[in-house]
Scaffold this active site. Structure first.
Site, short mmCIF file in Angstrom:
data_model
loop_
_atom_site.label_atom_id
_atom_site.label_comp_id
_atom_site.label_asym_id
_atom_site.label_seq_id
_atom_site.Cartn_x
_atom_site.Cartn_y
_atom_site.Cartn_z
N LYS A 1 -11.72 148.05 38.44
CA LYS A 1 -12.75 148.76 37.67
C LYS A 1 -13.90 147.82 37.30
O LYS A 1 -15.04 148.25 37.22
CB LYS A 1 -12.12 149.36 36.40
CG LYS A 1 -11.17 150.51 36.69
CD LYS A 1 -11.91 151.77 37.15
CE LYS A 1 -10.94 152.92 37.36
NZ LYS A 1 -11.62 154.13 37.85
N SER B 1 -8.93 157.29 41.57
CA SER B 1 -8.21 156.02 41.31
C SER B 1 -6.90 156.34 40.61
O SER B 1 -6.89 157.16 39.67
CB SER B 1 -9.01 155.10 40.39
OG SER B 1 -8.20 154.01 39.97
N ASP C 1 -9.65 160.64 51.92
CA ASP C 1 -9.40 159.35 51.29
C ASP C 1 -10.73 158.62 51.21
O ASP C 1 -11.29 158.22 52.24
CB ASP C 1 -8.39 158.55 52.13
CG ASP C 1 -8.02 157.24 51.46
OD1 ASP C 1 -8.84 156.73 50.65
OD2 ASP C 1 -6.93 156.72 51.74
N VAL C 2 -11.24 158.44 50.01
CA VAL C 2 -12.59 157.88 49.87
C VAL C 2 -12.65 156.40 50.23
O VAL C 2 -13.74 155.84 50.32
CB VAL C 2 -13.18 158.12 48.45
CG1 VAL C 2 -13.31 159.62 48.16
CG2 VAL C 2 -12.38 157.42 47.37
N GLY D 1 -7.09 165.40 40.23
CA GLY D 1 -6.30 164.65 39.25
C GLY D 1 -6.39 165.28 37.87
O GLY D 1 -6.94 166.38 37.71
N PHE D 2 -5.87 164.58 36.90
CA PHE D 2 -5.83 165.09 35.52
C PHE D 2 -7.25 165.33 34.99
O PHE D 2 -7.67 166.48 34.79
CB PHE D 2 -5.02 164.12 34.66
CG PHE D 2 -5.25 164.24 33.19
CD1 PHE D 2 -5.10 165.46 32.54
CD2 PHE D 2 -5.62 163.12 32.44
CE1 PHE D 2 -5.33 165.57 31.17
CE2 PHE D 2 -5.83 163.22 31.08
CZ PHE D 2 -5.70 164.44 30.44
N ASP E 1 -10.24 164.65 47.44
CA ASP E 1 -9.03 164.03 46.90
C ASP E 1 -8.02 163.82 48.02
O ASP E 1 -7.93 164.64 48.94
CB ASP E 1 -8.41 164.94 45.81
CG ASP E 1 -7.56 164.15 44.81
OD1 ASP E 1 -6.54 163.57 45.24
OD2 ASP E 1 -7.93 164.11 43.63
N TYR F 1 -26.04 148.59 42.81
CA TYR F 1 -26.72 149.71 43.49
C TYR F 1 -27.92 150.19 42.68
O TYR F 1 -28.91 150.65 43.23
CB TYR F 1 -25.74 150.87 43.76
CG TYR F 1 -25.26 150.87 45.19
CD1 TYR F 1 -24.48 149.82 45.68
CD2 TYR F 1 -25.63 151.88 46.08
CE1 TYR F 1 -24.07 149.80 47.01
CE2 TYR F 1 -25.23 151.86 47.40
CZ TYR F 1 -24.44 150.82 47.86
OH TYR F 1 -24.05 150.80 49.18
N TYR G 1 -5.72 147.11 38.49
CA TYR G 1 -6.51 148.23 37.94
C TYR G 1 -7.75 147.70 37.21
O TYR G 1 -8.88 148.08 37.51
CB TYR G 1 -5.63 149.03 36.99
CG TYR G 1 -6.30 150.24 36.38
CD1 TYR G 1 -6.71 151.31 37.18
CD2 TYR G 1 -6.48 150.34 35.01
CE1 TYR G 1 -7.29 152.44 36.62
CE2 TYR G 1 -7.06 151.47 34.44
CZ TYR G 1 -7.46 152.51 35.24
OH TYR G 1 -8.05 153.64 34.68
P1 NAD Z 1 -5.12 160.87 38.03
O1 NAD Z 1 -4.20 159.95 38.74
O2 NAD Z 1 -4.59 162.14 37.49
O3 NAD Z 1 -6.35 161.24 38.97
C1 NAD Z 1 -6.85 160.38 39.96
C2 NAD Z 1 -7.17 161.21 41.19
O4 NAD Z 1 -7.73 160.35 42.20
C3 NAD Z 1 -5.90 161.83 41.81
O5 NAD Z 1 -6.13 163.21 42.06
C4 NAD Z 1 -5.70 161.05 43.09
O6 NAD Z 1 -5.03 161.78 44.08
C5 NAD Z 1 -7.13 160.69 43.44
N1 NAD Z 1 -7.26 159.54 44.33
C6 NAD Z 1 -6.68 158.31 44.20
N2 NAD Z 1 -7.02 157.52 45.22
C7 NAD Z 1 -7.84 158.26 46.02
C8 NAD Z 1 -8.52 158.00 47.25
N3 NAD Z 1 -8.43 156.81 47.86
N4 NAD Z 1 -9.27 158.98 47.80
C9 NAD Z 1 -9.36 160.20 47.20
N5 NAD Z 1 -8.75 160.50 46.03
C10 NAD Z 1 -7.99 159.54 45.46
O7 NAD Z 1 -5.80 160.01 36.88
P2 NAD Z 1 -6.76 160.45 35.68
O8 NAD Z 1 -6.09 160.10 34.44
O9 NAD Z 1 -7.26 161.82 35.88
O10 NAD Z 1 -7.95 159.43 35.89
C11 NAD Z 1 -9.14 159.80 36.56
C12 NAD Z 1 -10.16 158.68 36.51
O11 NAD Z 1 -10.49 158.40 35.14
C13 NAD Z 1 -9.65 157.38 37.13
O12 NAD Z 1 -10.72 156.76 37.80
C14 NAD Z 1 -9.24 156.57 35.93
O13 NAD Z 1 -9.33 155.21 36.18
C15 NAD Z 1 -10.24 157.02 34.88
N6 NAD Z 1 -9.70 156.85 33.53
C16 NAD Z 1 -8.72 157.67 33.04
C17 NAD Z 1 -8.23 157.46 31.76
C18 NAD Z 1 -7.18 158.36 31.14
O14 NAD Z 1 -6.80 158.14 30.00
N7 NAD Z 1 -6.66 159.35 31.83
C19 NAD Z 1 -8.72 156.39 30.99
C20 NAD Z 1 -9.68 155.58 31.54
C21 NAD Z 1 -10.18 155.81 32.80
#
Ligand code: NAD
Length: 313
Positions: A150, A76, A57-58, A11-12, A32, A160, A146
């Site tokens: 969380k 997520s 898929d986790v 992901g990002f 992922d 845990y 969401y």
């Molecule tokens: P994103 O959607 O780019 O990345 C999430 C990754 O999780 C994706 O690659 C997706 O394919 C993977 N994923 C989703 N469900 C899955 C599953 N069941 N099994 C395996 N992989 C799975 O989002 P992001 O912005 O990179 O966010 C990453 C994390 O950081 C998330 O948990 C998000 O809640 C948290 N977060 C992000 C931000 C933000 O501003 N980007 C802010 C707060 C929290």
């Protein structure tokens, strides 16, 4: 050599994290299912001898052979468009997915870092938000899939630690932006940049007075890495306290892009938080961390990256 498992690593934020862990001499196993991420995000890492990408898929299971020193649970959906489209998967990855990732950390005696979010504060009644604020979340509102996932993830992570003695940590990440955001994921920064580049109206929700505090991804990743190496359980706010209104953000992006787009106003999504600003006193004290990259520089880097993507996706 230390070994880290990153769920959601394609992901990002996860992809930047994998990159950084490799630079810190970790072996990295990226798990992922590409629900909202894509293999492209880590394509440049595939030939690195320390990197492995496994489709998994986790929410089904998490099984990893060999030693693991750190589990970073980032899987997520994270943007409103994604989690509103996939409410059940979002709840499942926050609950069953977190449970499985914690099980891995317990089995391996690894440090566990949960990617939580400023959204646990909901539409906050306290400003700026400190870690000891419990939040204001509507459990049956659209964003609850969401936010409550969380909040559950934080609760089971804490359980845990207390019940099983796992070395856990919770980071509450505030809006993060940078290269590899998807242009259509609905978050303000990529949406405004796309609209500015396409020279269509930049659409601000409501009257644009709602505030956001945006943090460049390199800064967020630095805070996460420091948390991996700390022994603090958190929760730890990671974000940039520099607060700006959605309208200011839109104007700024328009100017940096040099776009003729006009600024327009659209409907405000239900339960959209009015204000958002991290208190990062704890991260300053415990991690000696604070964001270093000014929004102007971070936005410029992000815009430059988006320009390279035009026509390539
Ligand atoms: P994103 O959607 O780019 O990345 C999430 C990754 O999780 C994706 O690659 C997706 O394919 C993977 N994923 C989703 N469900 C899955 C599953 N069941 N099994 C395996 N992989 C799975 O989002 P992001 O912005 O990179 O966010 C990453 C994390 O950081 C998330 O948990 C998000 O809640 C948290 N977060 C992000 C931000 C933000 O501003 N980007 C802010 C707060 C929290």
């Amino acid at each position: 050599m230390r070994r880290a498992v990153v769920t959601g690593g394609a992901g990002f934020i996860g992809s930047h994290l994998c990159e950084r862990l490799l630079a810190e001499d970790y072996e990295v196993l990226c798990l992922d299912n590409f629900l909202t991420g894509r293999p492209d995000n880590v394509a440049h890492l595939i030939d690195h001898p320390g990197f492995r990408l496994v489709r998994c898929d986790v929410t089904d299971y998490v099984h990893v052979a060999g030693r693991v020193d750190a589990v970073l649970h980032f899987a997520s959906p994270a943007s409103p468009i994604d989690y509103l489209r996939m409410p059940i998967q979002t709840l499942e990855v926050g609950s069953a997915g977190t449970h499985h990732a914690l099980g891995l950390a317990r089995e391996k005696g690894a440090r566990f870092v949960l990617a939580s979010t400023s959204e646990v504060y909901g539409d906050p009644l306290v400003h700026p938000q400190q870690e000891n604020y419990w939040g204001n979340v509507n459990p049956i509102g659209p964003r609850a899939v969401y936010d409550e996932a969380k909040r559950f993830a934080e609760a089971i992570t804490t359980a845990y630690r207390t019940a099983h003695g796992v070395d856990t940590a919770i980071v509450r990440i505030f809006n993060t932006y940078g290269p590899r955001l998807r242009a259509n994921d609905g978050r303000a920064v990529p949406t405004f940049i796309r609209q500015a580049l396409e020279q269509v109206p930049i659409v601000v929700a409501g009257d644009g007075s709602q505030t956001r505090s945006i943090c460049y991804v390199d800064d967020t990743v630095e805070g996460i890495i420091r948390m991996v190496h700390a022994d603090h359980p958190g929760p730890m706010n990671l974000g940039n306290p520099h607060e700006l209104s959605a309208l200011e953000l839109a104007r700024w992006i328009k100017e940096l892009v040099g776009s003729p787009s006009e600024i327009a106003f659209g409907p405000l999504p239900k339960d959209d938080p009015r204000v958002r600003q991290p208190d990062i006193g704890r991260a300053r004290d415990v991690l000696a961390w604070e964001p270093k990259i000014h929004a102007e520089e971070g936005l410029q880097r992000t815009i430059d990256w988006f320009r390279t993507q035009v026509g390539s996706r």
